[in-house]
Design a protein around this motif. Structure first.
Motif, PDB file in Angstrom:
ATOM      1  N   LEU A  15     -25.448  34.354  55.114  1.00 58.82           N
ATOM      2  CA  LEU A  15     -25.737  34.504  56.535  1.00 58.82           C
ATOM      3  C   LEU A  15     -26.152  35.936  56.838  1.00 58.82           C
ATOM      4  O   LEU A  15     -25.755  36.877  56.151  1.00 58.82           O
ATOM      5  N   TYR A  16     -26.958  36.080  57.876  1.00 57.99           N
ATOM      6  CA  TYR A  16     -27.295  37.420  58.361  1.00 57.99           C
ATOM      7  C   TYR A  16     -27.298  37.397  59.883  1.00 57.99           C
ATOM      8  O   TYR A  16     -27.380  36.319  60.503  1.00 57.99           O
ATOM      9  N   GLN A  17     -27.217  38.559  60.475  1.00 55.46           N
ATOM     10  CA  GLN A  17     -27.200  38.657  61.931  1.00 55.46           C
ATOM     11  C   GLN A  17     -28.630  38.884  62.439  1.00 55.46           C
ATOM     12  O   GLN A  17     -29.294  39.841  62.037  1.00 55.46           O
ATOM     13  N   TYR A  18     -29.057  37.981  63.312  1.00 57.26           N
ATOM     14  CA  TYR A  18     -30.391  38.095  63.911  1.00 57.26           C
ATOM     15  C   TYR A  18     -30.243  38.440  65.383  1.00 57.26           C
ATOM     16  O   TYR A  18     -29.521  37.758  66.126  1.00 57.26           O
ATOM     17  N   GLN A  19     -30.931  39.501  65.776  1.00 58.75           N
ATOM     18  CA  GLN A  19     -30.909  39.901  67.189  1.00 58.75           C
ATOM     19  C   GLN A  19     -32.111  39.321  67.906  1.00 58.75           C
ATOM     20  O   GLN A  19     -33.252  39.611  67.562  1.00 58.75           O
ATOM     21  N   PHE A  20     -31.848  38.488  68.882  1.00 57.35           N
ATOM     22  CA  PHE A  20     -32.906  37.835  69.644  1.00 57.35           C
ATOM     23  C   PHE A  20     -33.751  38.880  70.359  1.00 57.35           C
ATOM     24  O   PHE A  20     -33.238  39.814  70.964  1.00 57.35           O
ATOM     25  N   GLN A  21     -35.075  38.707  70.281  1.00 55.13           N
ATOM     26  CA  GLN A  21     -35.999  39.650  70.911  1.00 55.13           C
ATOM     27  C   GLN A  21     -36.411  39.133  72.287  1.00 55.13           C
ATOM     28  O   GLN A  21     -36.984  38.047  72.402  1.00 55.13           O
ATOM     29  N   ASP A  22     -36.123  39.896  73.299  1.00 54.41           N
ATOM     30  CA  ASP A  22     -36.547  39.515  74.650  1.00 54.41           C
ATOM     31  C   ASP A  22     -38.052  39.738  74.782  1.00 54.41           C
ATOM     32  O   ASP A  22     -38.556  40.837  74.547  1.00 54.41           O
ATOM     33  N   MET A  23     -38.770  38.688  75.140  1.00 54.87           N
ATOM     34  CA  MET A  23     -40.228  38.733  75.223  1.00 54.87           C
ATOM     35  C   MET A  23     -40.679  38.383  76.629  1.00 54.87           C
ATOM     36  O   MET A  23     -40.041  37.579  77.329  1.00 54.87           O
ATOM     37  N   ASN A  24     -41.793  38.934  77.048  1.00 55.54           N
ATOM     38  CA  ASN A  24     -42.371  38.552  78.335  1.00 55.54           C
ATOM     39  C   ASN A  24     -42.977  37.153  78.224  1.00 55.54           C
ATOM     40  O   ASN A  24     -43.604  36.816  77.209  1.00 55.54           O
ATOM     41  N   PRO A  25     -42.800  36.320  79.238  1.00 56.38           N
ATOM     42  CA  PRO A  25     -43.377  34.969  79.180  1.00 56.38           C
ATOM     43  C   PRO A  25     -44.899  35.025  79.145  1.00 56.38           C
ATOM     44  O   PRO A  25     -45.519  35.942  79.699  1.00 56.38           O
ATOM     45  N   ILE A  26     -45.496  34.041  78.482  1.00 63.32           N
ATOM     46  CA  ILE A  26     -46.957  33.954  78.393  1.00 63.32           C
ATOM     47  C   ILE A  26     -47.497  33.364  79.693  1.00 63.32           C
ATOM     48  O   ILE A  26     -47.064  32.287  80.124  1.00 63.32           O
ATOM     49  N   GLU A  27     -48.414  34.068  80.321  1.00 62.39           N
ATOM     50  CA  GLU A  27     -49.023  33.584  81.557  1.00 62.39           C
ATOM     51  C   GLU A  27     -50.274  32.777  81.219  1.00 62.39           C
ATOM     52  O   GLU A  27     -51.150  33.251  80.496  1.00 62.39           O
ATOM     53  N   VAL A  28     -50.342  31.570  81.741  1.00 62.26           N
ATOM     54  CA  VAL A  28     -51.461  30.672  81.447  1.00 62.26           C
ATOM     55  C   VAL A  28     -52.291  30.474  82.712  1.00 62.26           C
ATOM     56  O   VAL A  28     -51.769  29.992  83.727  1.00 62.26           O
ATOM     57  N   PRO A  29     -53.580  30.815  82.697  1.00 53.46           N
ATOM     58  CA  PRO A  29     -54.439  30.542  83.856  1.00 53.46           C
ATOM     59  C   PRO A  29     -54.515  29.048  84.138  1.00 53.46           C
ATOM     60  O   PRO A  29     -54.334  28.213  83.241  1.00 53.46           O
TER      61      PRO A  29
END
Length: 388
Positions: free
Chosen positions: A14-28
């Motif tokens: 097992l390893y520790q994964y830090q979730f990456q906060d990302m900006n939501p994708i804006e769709v026209p």
């Protein structure tokens, strides 16, 4: 800082994964202008259904149709009752008929574009099946799709692959069916990596020889063919065939490894799209196609290049198990309340595979509700004995 999860490696550690906060994708908003883009959509099973899930799973119709509405809202056309919907791999022809009927009606209600798979899957492939039986099976399914108002995607036939003696049998069957359809169809060449029962399709195991047979059938029936979707996971073969198609016949890429460059195209042309991966990466793909319409190539490439590692992971061998990753993505993003599949196919990928999928989806900005995605990933991990 994002939350930390304990995720498994290939060696079981097992390893520790830090979730990456990302900006939501804006769709026209709106339809794509420069490419036709079909998303092959999955089905949602009813986790409380009491039917035998291996033979006759119950479909959650509202969630299934809601996902199609989601795809239409992003600008996609929907490719219905295809292998992404587990057609012939858990979804019977009887269920496919109901799916087609409901989805075409839904498409009309939202002014969405739809095309539907017609094949021979109600005929059991066997060496003693006759060409007449294959033709009758195709005719039945094509007639049903057209009676509902759907465009036909003429799917590759396991039954034909089992009984055809050579290229002339393919020419005979396809020629007869194409002569009878009322509207141009999309042909479907699915490689044996997606379905081993289709090995040697068009009468040859050699891809170049098979391509020549397919091209001759297209040339003889070009007025009845809108385009061809090929899923060979070989960009060079697709480009070669694309350049040999008659004028007016589209190439629809089904290459879930190389779709960004194939859709972008080159000085001699480009591919449209009919892709299972668009089900899983719909927001990014939609935003990228709108960028392509505007000539914003840097944005097009930046959006899609982040999705390619995820797609290659989902479609890794055995490729036909890709449906599990597609449905897991829908579960992580809240498009269904559970991770169950018809035929029990949720077990077709390991927790290590699904954990790697989670990381790649996060890095591509495809997890739209981080708290939900993390909570659901933890539930999947706990079912495999892994706690954070």
């Amino acid at each position: 800082m994002g939350q930390i999860l304990n995720l498994p490696r290939q060696d079981g550690s097992l390893y520790q994964y830090q979730f990456q906060d990302m900006n939501p994708i804006e769709v026209p908003v709106g339809q794509f202008q420069s490419r036709v883009a079909f998303a092959a959509a999955h089905v949602v099973c009813d986790p409380l259904g009491t039917n035998d899930p291996l033979k006759n799973a119950t479909i959650d119709w509202e969630s299934t149709l809601a996902y199609r509405r989601h795809l239409w809202s992003l600008g996609f056309s929907v490719a219905e009752a295809m292998d992404t919907a587990q057609r012939g791999m858990g979804l019977s022809w009887q269920q496919a008929k109901e799916l087609i009927k409901r989805s075409v009606k839904e498409a009309r209600a939202v002014d969405g574009q739809i095309a539907c798979g017609a094949g021979t899957d109600h005929q059991t492939p066997r060496t003693d099946i006759t060409l007449e039986e294959v033709e009758a099976a195709y005719e039945e399914q094509c007639e049903f799709v057209e009676s509902q108002g759907g465009q036909i995607i003429l799917m590759a036939s396991r039954a034909l692959a089992a009984c055809a003696k050579g290229p002339e049998d393919y020419r005979r069957v396809y020629g007869k069916i194409l002569n009878q359809v009322s509207q141009p169809v999309i042909l479907h060449w699915l490689g044996d990596m997606f379905d081993p029962a289709l090995e040697g399709y068009w009468g040859h195991k050699d891809v170049d020889e098979a391509m020549n047979v397919c091209l001759s059938i297209i040339a003889d029936n070009a007025d009845k063919i809108d385009g061809i979707k090929i899923s060979l996971l070989d960009a060079d073969k697709e480009i070669k065939m694309r350049r040999l198609l008659p004028n007016g016949v589209k190439m629809y890429t089904g290459d879930d490894y190389n779709y960004p460059t194939l859709i972008q195209g080159d000085e001699q042309g480009y591919s449209h799209a009919l892709l299972g991966i668009f089900d899983a990466i719909a927001p990014a793909a939609a935003a990228a196609l709108h960028a392509l319409d505007k000539g914003e190539m840097n944005r097009y490439n930046s959006l899609l290049e982040k999705t390619v590692p995820l797609s290659r992971h989902i479609f890794q061998e055995p490729t036909f198990a890709y449906k599990t990753g597609i449905v897991f993505m829908a579960y992580l993003n809240g498009h269904q309340s559970h991770f169950r599949m018809i035929g029990g196919t949720e077990s077709a990928r390991s927790i290590v595979h699904l954990s790697e999928l989670f990381v790649m989806a996060n890095e591509a900005g495809l997890l739209v509700d981080p708290e939900m995605a993390i909570r659901r990933m933890k539930l999947a991990l706990e079912l495999s004995g892994i706690t954070s």
